[in-house]
Design a protein around this motif. Structure first.
Motif, PDB file in Angstrom:
ATOM      1  N   GLN A  76       4.586   0.392   2.103  1.00 13.67           N
ATOM      2  CA  GLN A  76       3.927  -0.497   3.052  1.00 13.67           C
ATOM      3  C   GLN A  76       3.744  -1.863   2.396  1.00 13.67           C
ATOM      4  OE1 GLN A  76       2.153   0.871   6.413  1.00 13.67           O
ATOM      5  NE2 GLN A  76       4.264   1.448   5.992  1.00 13.67           N
ATOM      6  N   ARG A 112      -0.578   9.148  13.475  1.00 10.31           N
ATOM      7  CA  ARG A 112       0.392   8.415  12.641  1.00 10.31           C
ATOM      8  C   ARG A 112       0.918   9.190  11.431  1.00 10.31           C
ATOM      9  NH1 ARG A 112      -4.486   5.574  12.361  1.00 10.31           N
ATOM     10  NH2 ARG A 112      -5.602   5.739  10.385  1.00 10.31           N
ATOM     11  N   ASP A 113       1.863   8.526  10.763  1.00  8.10           N
ATOM     12  CA  ASP A 113       2.396   8.933   9.461  1.00  8.10           C
ATOM     13  C   ASP A 113       3.212  10.225   9.521  1.00  8.10           C
ATOM     14  OD1 ASP A 113       0.840   6.759   8.796  1.00  8.10           O
ATOM     15  OD2 ASP A 113      -0.819   7.961   8.018  1.00  8.10           O
ATOM     16  N   TRP A 122       4.232   1.098  10.214  1.00  6.55           N
ATOM     17  CA  TRP A 122       3.324   1.845   9.348  1.00  6.55           C
ATOM     18  C   TRP A 122       4.036   3.064   8.747  1.00  6.55           C
ATOM     19  CZ3 TRP A 122      -2.550   1.801  10.956  1.00  6.55           C
ATOM     20  CH2 TRP A 122      -2.998   0.476  10.969  1.00  6.55           C
ATOM     21  N   SER A 123       3.263   3.885   8.079  1.00  5.67           N
ATOM     22  CA  SER A 123       3.851   4.888   7.170  1.00  5.67           C
ATOM     23  C   SER A 123       4.754   5.922   7.846  1.00  5.67           C
ATOM     24  CB  SER A 123       2.752   5.610   6.408  1.00  5.67           C
ATOM     25  OG  SER A 123       2.217   4.708   5.470  1.00  5.67           O
ATOM     26  N   TYR A 141      -4.584   6.708  -3.324  1.00  2.00           N
ATOM     27  CA  TYR A 141      -4.707   7.064  -1.896  1.00  2.00           C
ATOM     28  C   TYR A 141      -3.319   7.159  -1.275  1.00  2.00           C
ATOM     29  CZ  TYR A 141      -6.783   7.123   2.773  1.00  2.00           C
ATOM     30  OH  TYR A 141      -7.179   7.487   4.038  1.00  2.00           O
ATOM     31  N   TRP A 191      -0.598   5.238  -3.748  1.00  2.18           N
ATOM     32  CA  TRP A 191      -0.952   3.817  -3.791  1.00  2.18           C
ATOM     33  C   TRP A 191      -2.241   3.678  -4.603  1.00  2.18           C
ATOM     34  CZ3 TRP A 191      -4.365   2.020   0.771  1.00  2.18           C
ATOM     35  CH2 TRP A 191      -4.826   0.707   0.555  1.00  2.18           C
ATOM     36  N   ASN A 240       0.842  -1.205   0.000  1.00  2.00           N
ATOM     37  CA  ASN A 240       0.000   0.000   0.000  1.00  2.00           C
ATOM     38  C   ASN A 240       0.883   1.263   0.000  1.00  2.00           C
ATOM     39  OD1 ASN A 240      -0.329  -1.524   2.716  1.00  2.00           O
ATOM     40  ND2 ASN A 240      -0.835   0.528   3.378  1.00  2.00           N
ATOM     41  N   ASP A 241       0.746   2.156   0.949  1.00  2.00           N
ATOM     42  CA  ASP A 241       1.323   3.509   0.830  1.00  2.00           C
ATOM     43  C   ASP A 241       2.795   3.570   0.403  1.00  2.00           C
ATOM     44  OD1 ASP A 241      -0.876   3.386   2.478  1.00  2.00           O
ATOM     45  OD2 ASP A 241      -0.028   4.556   4.088  1.00  2.00           O
ATOM     46  N   HIS A 260      -3.920  -6.312   3.583  1.00  2.00           N
ATOM     47  CA  HIS A 260      -3.259  -5.494   4.594  1.00  2.00           C
ATOM     48  C   HIS A 260      -3.015  -6.323   5.848  1.00  2.00           C
ATOM     49  CE1 HIS A 260      -2.676  -2.220   7.520  1.00  2.00           C
ATOM     50  NE2 HIS A 260      -2.186  -1.573   6.473  1.00  2.00           N
ATOM     51  N   GLU A 272      -4.876  11.077   7.351  1.00  2.00           N
ATOM     52  CA  GLU A 272      -3.653  10.279   7.371  1.00  2.00           C
ATOM     53  C   GLU A 272      -2.634  10.883   6.411  1.00  2.00           C
ATOM     54  OE1 GLU A 272      -4.902   5.942   7.599  1.00  2.00           O
ATOM     55  OE2 GLU A 272      -5.979   6.614   5.845  1.00  2.00           O
TER      56      GLU A 272
END
Ligand code: DQQ
Length: 456
Positions: A19, A123-124, A63-64, A238, A255, A2-3, A27, A184
């Motif tokens: 990710q 996050r991120d 995570w990101s 996204y 992504w 993903n990301d 996921h 996010e």
């Protein structure tokens, strides 16, 4: 996958982390995958960069996050989960392997004053250097109210001081799109004295909406927003991230989510793909411009050209020779006032499967019609439409990249749409132009068959 994460150009090479779940096409158990390129087009896979590790703050997932160059030392700042915290890792072998900082997490969770509002979604990290400080953005929310981006600052990337919310969802101020319940993957880019802030909006239930951008100014650690809009349309794109390369270009990847069922992903053995590299800039009128990186032209193989003709009502112009499932198409045209016209691709000879990109002049709507894109009912078939503001007398330019299931469309380098299509028939390869109503002057149509990016 993903990301996109940790985008950075290092000693001439573009590094793209992402990710990654090495166990299944879904996921879960999130690691950081890693790929490098010298030209933004051809990529080499490198070993996994970050692995969730028992006993650490990233035990349940990496995570990101982002990458920065700290005076010659590469640093990753990323999200550890359960609870969501900020972790740091360094590399001493040109980004190949990463050492987890023993003092992690460098931020142990939301600032106490906001804990009740935020309830764990934090996050991120996105980090950049400005003046005397490193600054960090964190994506978060105020429960029941909407998304929020927090600002931190640091002298050394280790000790972070919480400053204040940089942007807070406020339906009365930010128009006209709903931005969801949680933000996010925030990013902040600088274009002279203007800033582009973008993030991805999620609903309270965790449904992924779309990326949103805000143009404004950043002064005295405050962001003042002027305009807001959706960054990418079509439903698949996204969690974008952007960085500056050595030429000073702001390059963004997003992504592209799957739009087929989980069981089809299992059968395929993979899920998720990176978008094309997209160059971002701001026009003098505060408009965001998005264009495909010029390097992509090295994939152009066989070429067909057509143009300088009028296509009118109920007619079709097939391009039998140039059929394919990996194509670049560049169309410049002048649609008449009452015109509805379009381009069909991935079309079977009997038309059973086909995807149409349609422009309707009266409503200034551009649509991707997927109702017949696949005979498989286990894939998304919804159409997507956007309003395209065309100044009167100005041509419409569609720059289309088709890569099997991936369809990316740049409209006048002002709008970008990405969607996924899953034709089942091996003969769904045909291409034509058509008019449904009125007439359109086709100034030029260029079609290139694209080479594979894999050399062998
Ligand atoms: N995906 C990551 C998060 C991010 C989300 C987890 C966005 O860090 O918020 O894989 O797609």
């Amino acid at each position: 996958m993903n990301d996109p994460n940790g985008l950075i150009q290092w000693k001439g090479q573009y590094h793209l982390f992402y990710q990654y779940n090495p166990d299944a096409p879904m996921h879960g158990n999130i690691h950081w995958g890693h790929a490098v390129s010298t030209d933004l087009v051809h990529w080499t896979h490198l070993p996994i960069a970050l692995t969730p590790t028992p006993g650490r703050a990233d035990a349940d997932g990496c995570w990101s996050g982002c990458a920065v160059d700290n005076h010659g030392t590469p640093i990753l700042l990323y999200t550890g989960i359960r609870p969501q915290v900020v972790c740091l890792a360094t590399s001493s072998d040109d980004l190949l392997t990463w050492q987890y900082y023993s003092g992690n997490p460098v931020i142990a969770g939301p600032p106490p004053v906001l804990q009740e509002d935020i309830q764990g979604e934090f996050r991120d990290p996105f980090v950049w250097k400005e003046g005397h400080y490193w600054y960090m953005l964190i994506g978060t929310r105020r429960v029941g109210k909407g998304g929020m981006i927090l600002l931190y600052r640091s002298h050394d990337l280790i000790t972070w001081e919480y400053r204040h919310p940089l942007l807070v969802a406020d339906a009365s101020k930010l128009q006209p799109t709903w931005t969801g319940a949680m933000w996010e993957c925030p990013n902040l880019l600088t274009f002279g004295d203007r800033r582009l802030l973008f993030f991805s909006g999620q609903t309270a239930e965790g449904h992924l909406l779309y990326p949103i951008y805000v143009i404004g100014a950043f002064q005295d650690e405050q962001f003042s927003a002027r305009t807001q809009a959706i960054l990418a349309h079509g439903g698949s794109f996204y969690a974008p991230q952007a960085f500056y390369d050595a030429q000073g270009r702001a390059i963004m990847w997003g992504w592209l989510q799957e739009e087929r069922s989980q069981s089809l992903c299992q059968q395929a053995g993979w899920a998720g793909v990176m978008s094309l590299p997209i160059i971002l800039s701001l026009s003098p009128e505060d408009r965001l411009s998005l264009e495909p990186a010029s390097e992509l032209a090295i994939l152009r193989e066989k070429h067909w050209h057509d143009g300088n003709f009028v296509l009118s009502k109920a007619s079709q112009r097939p391009y039998a020779d140039s059929q394919g499932d990996c194509l670049e198409i560049l169309l410049t045209c002048e649609p008449g006032q009452h015109c509805t016209f379009g381009l069909r691709l991935r079309c079977s000879p009997d038309g059973q499967e086909q995807t149409r990109i349609v422009y309707q002049a009266a409503s200034q709507q551009l649509s991707i019609e997927r109702d017949q894109s696949s005979i498989n009912s286990d894939v998304d078939h919804e159409n997507c439409s956007i309003a395209v503001e065309l100044a009167s007398g100005k041509p419409l330019t569609l720059h289309i990249f088709l890569d099997r299931s991936v369809l990316e469309v740049f409209v006048n380098n002002r709008y970008y749409l990405a969607t996924r299509i899953y034709p089942q028939r091996p003969d769904s390869l045909e291409l034509d132009l058509f008019a449904r109503a009125g007439s359109v002057k086709i100034n030029s149509l260029d079609i290139w068959r694209l080479e594979s990016i894999w050399n062998n």
